[in-house]
Design an enzyme around this catalytic site. Structure first.
Site, short mmCIF file in Angstrom:
data_model
loop_
_atom_site.label_atom_id
_atom_site.label_comp_id
_atom_site.label_asym_id
_atom_site.label_seq_id
_atom_site.Cartn_x
_atom_site.Cartn_y
_atom_site.Cartn_z
CB SER A 61 22.04 -8.64 -23.58
OG SER A 61 22.37 -10.11 -23.57
CE LYS B 40 22.66 -10.76 -27.90
NZ LYS B 40 22.84 -9.68 -26.46
#
Length: 166
Positions: free
Chosen positions: A40, A83
């Site tokens: 990710s 993230k």
């Protein structure tokens, strides 16, 4: 003799508790080494990269847009996710996927952040589970340690266009 053995045992236990407390405080409040997994955050952080996460920023509310953070997963509290912070409370963020023709926007509620992976096509992030409470932030990644040819501070987001200044 028994008294001597008990004295040594209690002294050992005392030192173990002391050093355990010091280690806990260091990892909880200062930072630690983290091994990242998953696609990710590519290309910024690859699978199996090792990074240093400092925890002081979250305690002093110094997390800014563009920072990469380690967060308790909103979907699975037993795991952590990595993230990038796209929006802070009160910020207007694009809540749609890059491939969507019509773009939708929303405001980040008080006490929350909006998180997205750098690999927008292969990331489960705030676009799926919504804004994340600030209290779930565990630390801010400030340095890539491994692989050695990539050692240093992390580069800027390849998705800088997703940061809105309205």
């Amino acid at each position: 003799m028994l008294r001597h053995a008990l004295g040594k045992t209690f002294r050992f236990l005392g030192y173990t508790v002391q050093y355990g407390c010091i280690a806990h405080c260091a990892f909880e409040y200062l930072g630690g080494i983290v091994v990242c997994s998953g696609p990710s955050m590519e290309p910024t952080i690859q699978n199996s990269d090792i990074v240093f996460s400092e925890n002081l920023s979250r305690h002093f509310y110094c997390i800014r847009k563009g920072d990469i953070v380690i967060v308790k997963s909103p979907n699975d509290p037993k795991s952590n996710i990595c993230k990038r912070v796209i929006g802070l409370e009160g910020d207007k963020v694009c809540t749609s996927n890059p491939s969507d023709f019509l773009k939708s926007h929303s405001y980040v509620p008080k006490g929350h952040v909006w998180l997205e992976g750098d690999n927008l096509r292969n990331s489960t992030d705030s676009r799926c589970y919504g804004p994340v409470p600030y209290g779930l932030i565990r630390g801010r990644i400030c340095l890539k340690i491994w692989p050695l040819n990539d050692f240093g501070f992390l580069r800027a987001s390849p998705n800088g266009h997703r940061f809105l200044d309205d």
